[in-house]
Design an enzyme around this catalytic site. Structure first.
Site, PDB file in Angstrom:
ATOM      1  N   GLU A  47      67.419 -24.689 125.899  1.00 30.18           N
ATOM      2  CA  GLU A  47      68.682 -24.032 126.202  1.00 30.18           C
ATOM      3  C   GLU A  47      69.282 -22.786 125.790  1.00 30.18           C
ATOM      4  O   GLU A  47      69.152 -22.670 124.870  1.00 30.18           O
ATOM      5  CB  GLU A  47      69.781 -25.116 126.266  1.00 30.18           C
ATOM      6  CG  GLU A  47      71.151 -25.101 126.884  1.00 30.18           C
ATOM      7  CD  GLU A  47      72.283 -25.886 126.515  1.00 30.18           C
ATOM      8  OE1 GLU A  47      73.492 -25.671 127.358  1.00 30.18           O
ATOM      9  OE2 GLU A  47      72.154 -26.451 125.592  1.00 30.18           O
ATOM     10  N   GLU A  72      71.581 -19.665 120.908  1.00 33.41           N
ATOM     11  CA  GLU A  72      72.797 -19.152 121.131  1.00 33.41           C
ATOM     12  C   GLU A  72      73.165 -18.054 120.238  1.00 33.41           C
ATOM     13  O   GLU A  72      72.635 -17.757 119.178  1.00 33.41           O
ATOM     14  CB  GLU A  72      73.958 -20.394 120.545  1.00 33.41           C
ATOM     15  CG  GLU A  72      75.214 -20.168 120.328  1.00 33.41           C
ATOM     16  CD  GLU A  72      76.113 -19.652 121.531  1.00 33.41           C
ATOM     17  OE1 GLU A  72      76.060 -20.332 122.578  1.00 33.41           O
ATOM     18  OE2 GLU A  72      76.493 -18.461 121.622  1.00 33.41           O
ATOM     19  N   ASP A 121      77.942 -16.622 130.777  1.00 32.29           N
ATOM     20  CA  ASP A 121      79.073 -15.674 130.734  1.00 32.29           C
ATOM     21  C   ASP A 121      78.919 -15.051 132.199  1.00 32.29           C
ATOM     22  O   ASP A 121      77.811 -14.538 132.587  1.00 32.29           O
ATOM     23  CB  ASP A 121      79.080 -14.594 129.850  1.00 32.29           C
ATOM     24  CG  ASP A 121      79.206 -15.288 128.360  1.00 32.29           C
ATOM     25  OD1 ASP A 121      80.060 -16.062 128.030  1.00 32.29           O
ATOM     26  OD2 ASP A 121      78.434 -14.830 127.459  1.00 32.29           O
ATOM     27  N   LYS A 125      81.597  -7.668 136.590  1.00 31.24           N
ATOM     28  CA  LYS A 125      81.564  -6.089 136.944  1.00 31.24           C
ATOM     29  C   LYS A 125      80.071  -5.748 137.297  1.00 31.24           C
ATOM     30  O   LYS A 125      79.239  -6.154 136.441  1.00 31.24           O
ATOM     31  CB  LYS A 125      82.122  -5.167 135.929  1.00 31.24           C
ATOM     32  CG  LYS A 125      83.573  -5.192 135.445  1.00 31.24           C
ATOM     33  CD  LYS A 125      84.124  -4.296 134.631  1.00 31.24           C
ATOM     34  CE  LYS A 125      85.682  -4.580 134.344  1.00 31.24           C
ATOM     35  NZ  LYS A 125      85.923  -4.701 133.055  1.00 31.24           N
ATOM     36  N   THR A 194      78.780 -30.504 129.665  1.00 29.42           N
ATOM     37  CA  THR A 194      78.962 -29.455 128.641  1.00 29.42           C
ATOM     38  C   THR A 194      80.441 -29.342 128.266  1.00 29.42           C
ATOM     39  O   THR A 194      81.283 -29.878 129.054  1.00 29.42           O
ATOM     40  CB  THR A 194      78.491 -27.975 128.911  1.00 29.42           C
ATOM     41  OG1 THR A 194      79.559 -27.460 129.839  1.00 29.42           O
ATOM     42  CG2 THR A 194      77.114 -28.258 129.888  1.00 29.42           C
ATOM     43  N   GLU A 195      80.769 -28.537 127.239  1.00 26.39           N
ATOM     44  CA  GLU A 195      82.097 -28.390 126.647  1.00 26.39           C
ATOM     45  C   GLU A 195      82.747 -27.553 127.712  1.00 26.39           C
ATOM     46  O   GLU A 195      84.093 -28.211 128.351  1.00 26.39           O
ATOM     47  CB  GLU A 195      82.342 -27.479 125.552  1.00 26.39           C
ATOM     48  CG  GLU A 195      81.635 -28.112 124.225  1.00 26.39           C
ATOM     49  CD  GLU A 195      80.232 -27.521 124.195  1.00 26.39           C
ATOM     50  OE1 GLU A 195      79.229 -28.362 124.019  1.00 26.39           O
ATOM     51  OE2 GLU A 195      80.023 -26.311 124.168  1.00 26.39           O
ATOM     52  N   GLU A 197      82.101 -27.541 130.980  1.00 28.54           N
ATOM     53  CA  GLU A 197      82.366 -28.414 132.138  1.00 28.54           C
ATOM     54  C   GLU A 197      83.297 -29.194 132.302  1.00 28.54           C
ATOM     55  O   GLU A 197      84.064 -29.502 133.254  1.00 28.54           O
ATOM     56  CB  GLU A 197      80.788 -29.025 132.376  1.00 28.54           C
ATOM     57  CG  GLU A 197      80.634 -29.886 133.955  1.00 28.54           C
ATOM     58  CD  GLU A 197      79.348 -30.457 133.749  1.00 28.54           C
ATOM     59  OE1 GLU A 197      78.573 -29.943 133.105  1.00 28.54           O
ATOM     60  OE2 GLU A 197      79.030 -31.034 134.815  1.00 28.54           O
TER      61      GLU A 197
HETATM   62  N1  SAH Z   1      76.846 -23.727 127.508  1.00 27.68           N
HETATM   63  C1  SAH Z   1      78.065 -24.206 126.788  1.00 27.68           C
HETATM   64  C2  SAH Z   1      78.807 -22.548 126.392  1.00 27.68           C
HETATM   65  C3  SAH Z   1      78.933 -21.690 127.524  1.00 27.68           C
HETATM   66  S1  SAH Z   1      79.785 -20.340 127.270  1.00 27.68           S
HETATM   67  C4  SAH Z   1      79.091 -24.792 127.751  1.00 27.68           C
HETATM   68  O1  SAH Z   1      78.676 -24.970 128.978  1.00 27.68           O
HETATM   69  O2  SAH Z   1      79.942 -25.312 127.243  1.00 27.68           O
HETATM   70  C5  SAH Z   1      78.191 -19.185 127.194  1.00 27.68           C
HETATM   71  C6  SAH Z   1      77.552 -19.242 125.855  1.00 27.68           C
HETATM   72  O3  SAH Z   1      76.586 -18.143 126.003  1.00 27.68           O
HETATM   73  C7  SAH Z   1      78.405 -18.750 124.665  1.00 27.68           C
HETATM   74  O4  SAH Z   1      78.344 -19.539 123.571  1.00 27.68           O
HETATM   75  C8  SAH Z   1      77.713 -17.466 124.320  1.00 27.68           C
HETATM   76  O5  SAH Z   1      77.501 -16.848 123.110  1.00 27.68           O
HETATM   77  C9  SAH Z   1      76.253 -17.680 124.790  1.00 27.68           C
HETATM   78  N2  SAH Z   1      75.291 -16.320 125.218  1.00 27.68           N
HETATM   79  C10 SAH Z   1      75.777 -15.531 126.310  1.00 27.68           C
HETATM   80  N3  SAH Z   1      74.776 -14.685 126.211  1.00 27.68           N
HETATM   81  C11 SAH Z   1      73.706 -15.019 125.376  1.00 27.68           C
HETATM   82  C12 SAH Z   1      72.325 -14.542 125.227  1.00 27.68           C
HETATM   83  N4  SAH Z   1      71.850 -13.525 125.763  1.00 27.68           N
HETATM   84  N5  SAH Z   1      71.663 -15.169 124.228  1.00 27.68           N
HETATM   85  C13 SAH Z   1      72.068 -16.338 123.711  1.00 27.68           C
HETATM   86  N6  SAH Z   1      73.302 -17.011 124.085  1.00 27.68           N
HETATM   87  C14 SAH Z   1      74.292 -16.343 124.732  1.00 27.68           C
END
Ligand code: SAH
Length: 219
Positions: A47, A72, A121, A125, A194-195, A197
């Site tokens: 993941e 992460e 994320d 943009k 997920t958190e 979600e």
């Molecule tokens: N999957 C979790 C968190 C979503 S927020 C949920 O669904 O609740 C998106 C997460 O991806 C953030 O914690 C961010 O730090 C991580 N993230 C973003 N870009 C990343 C990258 N290039 N490599 C690893 N993690 C990344």
């Protein structure tokens, strides 16, 4: 997910060294060797963007037959995932503070069976499009580490990102299935929240989901 940097986590995370490699730790040496690290050969599912780990720890508990690696970028959130893995005594999960842009350093070609992306994320943009975890650049990285029949599973509430991802995956030759713009309406028993979600669907947001099969070599 933004967290203020919590200095105590840099020390506390060392309690969970069996599960997590902290910031500055280097697990790239395990590229091609993950089966050895887990002490068994089993399908390898990863993941990217684990957050606080609700999804991955529950998935690992339900599927003891799979080896799971969670990446992460932020140590401050991954600590909580490591704590959950330790509290549940999970043997089939490892967590790495790691930027997925370097994915091909962590896994050998065709080492990975499945990749999960949850609530990545959105980077709305246009000039940040390359940072999206479903951009052509990232899809090429996934393709490099996935087995020939490997797949990517993606969920998000952000419909701009979702539609961009569907288009991009299709254009890059990925084969899409199980596409929905309202996952919860399907009531699938094996969906693990997920958190994000939980938070966004409680506010009424709909969740998109796609399963994408890696393109063939010619594709
Ligand atoms: N999957 C979790 C968190 C979503 S927020 C949920 O669904 O609740 C998106 C997460 O991806 C953030 O914690 C961010 O730090 C991580 N993230 C973003 N870009 C990343 C990258 N290039 N490599 C690893 N993690 C990344």
């Amino acid at each position: 997910m933004r967290l203020r940097r919590k200095p105590w986590i840099d020390t506390a995370i060392l309690d969970y060294a069996d599960f997590v490699t902290p910031l500055g730790g280097d697990w790239t040496a395990f590229s091609g060797m993950w089966a050895e690290l887990f002490g068994r050969s089993a399908p390898l599912h990863i993941e990217i963007g684990v957050g606080k780990g609700d999804f991955l720890t529950e998935l690992a508990a339900r599927h003891p037959e799979i080896n799971y690696v969670g990446l992460e970028a932020q140590q401050g959130v991954l600590y909580f995932a490591a704590r959950k893995a330790a509290e549940r005594g999970l043997k089939n999960i490892r967590l790495v503070v790691f930027d997925a842009a370097r994915l091909t350093e962590l896994f050998a070609p065709a080492e990975v069976d499945r990749i999960y992306l949850n609530f990545s994320d959105p980077w709305p943009k246009a000039r940040h499009a390359k940072r999206r975890l479903t951009s052509p650049l990232f899809l090429a990285r996934y393709r490099a580490v996935l087995k020939a029949d490997g797949e990517l599973r993606f969920k998000t509430d952000n419909m701009g990102l979702f539609d961009y991802s569907l288009e991009t995956m299709e254009r890059e030759g990925w084969q899409l299935s199980r596409v929905t713009h309202d996952l919860h309406a399907l009531g699938e028993a094996d969906n693990i929240m997920t958190e994000y979600e939980r938070k966004f669907s409680a506010r009424g947001a709909k969740i998109g989901r796609v399963v994408a099969r890696r393109p063939s070599e010619q594709g």
